[in-house]
Structure formats: C-alpha cells, structure tokens
Enzyme design. Structure first.
Site, PDB file in Angstrom:
ATOM      1  N   ASP A 132       1.334  -2.990  -4.537  1.00 16.49           N
ATOM      2  CA  ASP A 132       0.829  -1.807  -3.788  1.00 16.49           C
ATOM      3  C   ASP A 132      -0.231  -2.181  -2.560  1.00 16.49           C
ATOM      4  O   ASP A 132      -0.990  -3.085  -2.794  1.00 16.49           O
ATOM      5  CB  ASP A 132      -0.138  -1.104  -5.032  1.00 16.49           C
ATOM      6  N   ASN A 135       2.490   8.449 -12.541  1.00 16.42           N
ATOM      7  CA  ASN A 135       1.954   9.553 -12.021  1.00 16.42           C
ATOM      8  C   ASN A 135       2.959  10.637 -11.542  1.00 16.42           C
ATOM      9  O   ASN A 135       3.726  10.200 -11.100  1.00 16.42           O
ATOM     10  CB  ASN A 135       0.825   9.334 -10.949  1.00 16.42           C
ATOM     11  N   GLN A 195       0.060  12.009  -8.211  1.00 12.95           N
ATOM     12  CA  GLN A 195       1.282  11.562  -7.523  1.00 12.95           C
ATOM     13  C   GLN A 195       1.120  11.979  -6.246  1.00 12.95           C
ATOM     14  O   GLN A 195       1.050  13.065  -5.603  1.00 12.95           O
ATOM     15  CB  GLN A 195       2.555  12.250  -8.228  1.00 12.95           C
ATOM     16  N   SER A 196       1.280  10.977  -5.122  1.00 14.07           N
ATOM     17  CA  SER A 196       1.196  11.260  -3.644  1.00 14.07           C
ATOM     18  C   SER A 196       2.601  10.997  -3.125  1.00 14.07           C
ATOM     19  O   SER A 196       2.838  11.304  -1.926  1.00 14.07           O
ATOM     20  CB  SER A 196       0.089  10.452  -3.210  1.00 14.07           C
ATOM     21  N   HIS A 245       8.193   6.331  -9.355  1.00 12.56           N
ATOM     22  CA  HIS A 245       7.398   4.792  -9.187  1.00 12.56           C
ATOM     23  C   HIS A 245       6.655   4.605 -10.530  1.00 12.56           C
ATOM     24  O   HIS A 245       5.860   5.399 -10.956  1.00 12.56           O
ATOM     25  CB  HIS A 245       6.683   4.251  -7.829  1.00 12.56           C
ATOM     26  N   HIS A 293       3.404   2.436 -11.695  1.00 14.40           N
ATOM     27  CA  HIS A 293       2.400   1.528 -11.173  1.00 14.40           C
ATOM     28  C   HIS A 293       2.322   0.400 -12.573  1.00 14.40           C
ATOM     29  O   HIS A 293       2.321   0.536 -13.890  1.00 14.40           O
ATOM     30  CB  HIS A 293       1.156   1.929 -11.348  1.00 14.40           C
TER      31      HIS A 293
HETATM   32  P1  AMP Z   1       1.001   7.678  -6.679  1.00 12.00           P
HETATM   33  O1  AMP Z   1      -0.347   8.105  -6.055  1.00 12.00           O
HETATM   34  O2  AMP Z   1       1.158   7.600  -8.133  1.00 12.00           O
HETATM   35  O3  AMP Z   1       2.114   8.632  -6.060  1.00 12.00           O
HETATM   36  O4  AMP Z   1       1.105   6.123  -5.991  1.00 12.00           O
HETATM   37  C1  AMP Z   1       1.444   5.983  -4.664  1.00 12.00           C
HETATM   38  C2  AMP Z   1       1.236   4.404  -4.388  1.00 12.00           C
HETATM   39  O5  AMP Z   1       1.838   4.081  -3.088  1.00 12.00           O
HETATM   40  C3  AMP Z   1      -0.439   4.329  -4.265  1.00 12.00           C
HETATM   41  O6  AMP Z   1      -1.051   3.576  -5.119  1.00 12.00           O
HETATM   42  C4  AMP Z   1      -0.471   3.953  -2.554  1.00 12.00           C
HETATM   43  O7  AMP Z   1      -1.408   2.697  -2.501  1.00 12.00           O
HETATM   44  C5  AMP Z   1       0.855   3.169  -2.640  1.00 12.00           C
HETATM   45  N1  AMP Z   1       1.575   2.975  -1.115  1.00 12.00           N
HETATM   46  C6  AMP Z   1       1.429   3.889  -0.466  1.00 12.00           C
HETATM   47  N2  AMP Z   1       2.186   3.457   0.762  1.00 12.00           N
HETATM   48  C7  AMP Z   1       2.412   2.206   0.518  1.00 12.00           C
HETATM   49  C8  AMP Z   1       3.155   1.129   1.178  1.00 12.00           C
HETATM   50  N3  AMP Z   1       3.688   1.391   2.451  1.00 12.00           N
HETATM   51  N4  AMP Z   1       3.422  -0.201   0.577  1.00 12.00           N
HETATM   52  C9  AMP Z   1       2.955  -0.334  -0.634  1.00 12.00           C
HETATM   53  N5  AMP Z   1       2.259   0.717  -1.411  1.00 12.00           N
HETATM   54  C10 AMP Z   1       2.003   1.952  -0.721  1.00 12.00           C
END
Ligand code: AMP
Length: 112
Positions: A31, A85, A92-93, A98, A100
C-alpha cells in the site's frame, strides 16, 4: 479490465507498484500509505468492484485472493488482520476488489 480503474492499470503494469507476490488469480503489492509495518493489498486480476461481486462472479478467483492473502500474512509472521472495505461508508475508495493485509503491530478493536 476496466479502462479507468487504477488497480486494473496496476495489474497491467501501466501504473508502477511494489510487488510482493502473485498467483494465477491475484496480485499482491505494498500500500502507498501503509497503516502498519506490513500493509499489503491483494487484488484479483479480474475486475469486480468488491468481494461480494467477485465471489458471485468467480468463486475460484475469490479463493485465489484469500490464498494469496494467507501467503502474505504467513510471510509477515504473527497475528494479522484481513480487511475488505466494501462501499463508500466503509471507507472503500478504489472500486476494484482488494484485501488489506495488516500486520506487524498491535491492532485495536473495534476498528474506527
Ligand atoms: P480502500 O480505502 O479500502 O479502497 O483502500 C484503497 C487503498 O489503496 C488505500 O489504502 C490507498 O493507500 C491504496 N492506494 C491507492 N493508490 C495506490 C497505489 N498507486 N499504489 C498502492 N496503493 C495505493
């Protein structure tokens, strides 16, 4: 593959990532903003927005994600947390499924 999906671009190698492990169905990478000494994302090669859609569309791929998450957690050693998430209100963003994998420190409960 979904054209405007960040994690599809990572799978394709169009966006760089810090690779950790992979199998036939899934890819694991660090991450960008780690929340624990080990913070690895495990994503299916197939684009599905979340774990619920993935397990319904392709249970074998969902198992592939879980197997790779277990491998990453075993390599980290000790206790770990596996988090999916799911949905905006659950933080979830990125809408490509995915997991974690968080390990390497004491993790509080309940989560925030
Ligand atoms: P979520 O909030 O569960 O959707 O997690 C998305 C995750 O993706 C977050 O923890 C971000 O830090 C991670 N993330 C976003 N862009 C990247 C990237 N280019 N490389 C690695 N992790 C990323």
């Amino acid at each position: 593959m979904s054209d405007d999906c960040l994690f599809c671009k990572i799978i394709a190698g169009d966006v760089p990532s810090d690779a950790v492990a992979e199998n036939e169905h899934a890819y694991a990478f660090r991450d960008l903003t780690p929340q624990a000494p080990t913070h690895v994302l495990v994503i299916p090669r197939r684009h599905e927005p979340d774990i619920g859609s993935l397990v319904e569309a392709d249970a074998e791929a969902a198992t592939g994600v879980l197997r790779l998450a277990k491998q990453v957690a075993d390599e980290a050693g000790g206790s770990y947390r596996l988090v999916f998430n799911t949905g905006e209100a659950a933080h979830q963003s990125v809408f490509h499924c995915h997991a974690h994998v968080l390990a390497g420190r004491s993790l509080g409960w309940p989560p925030g």
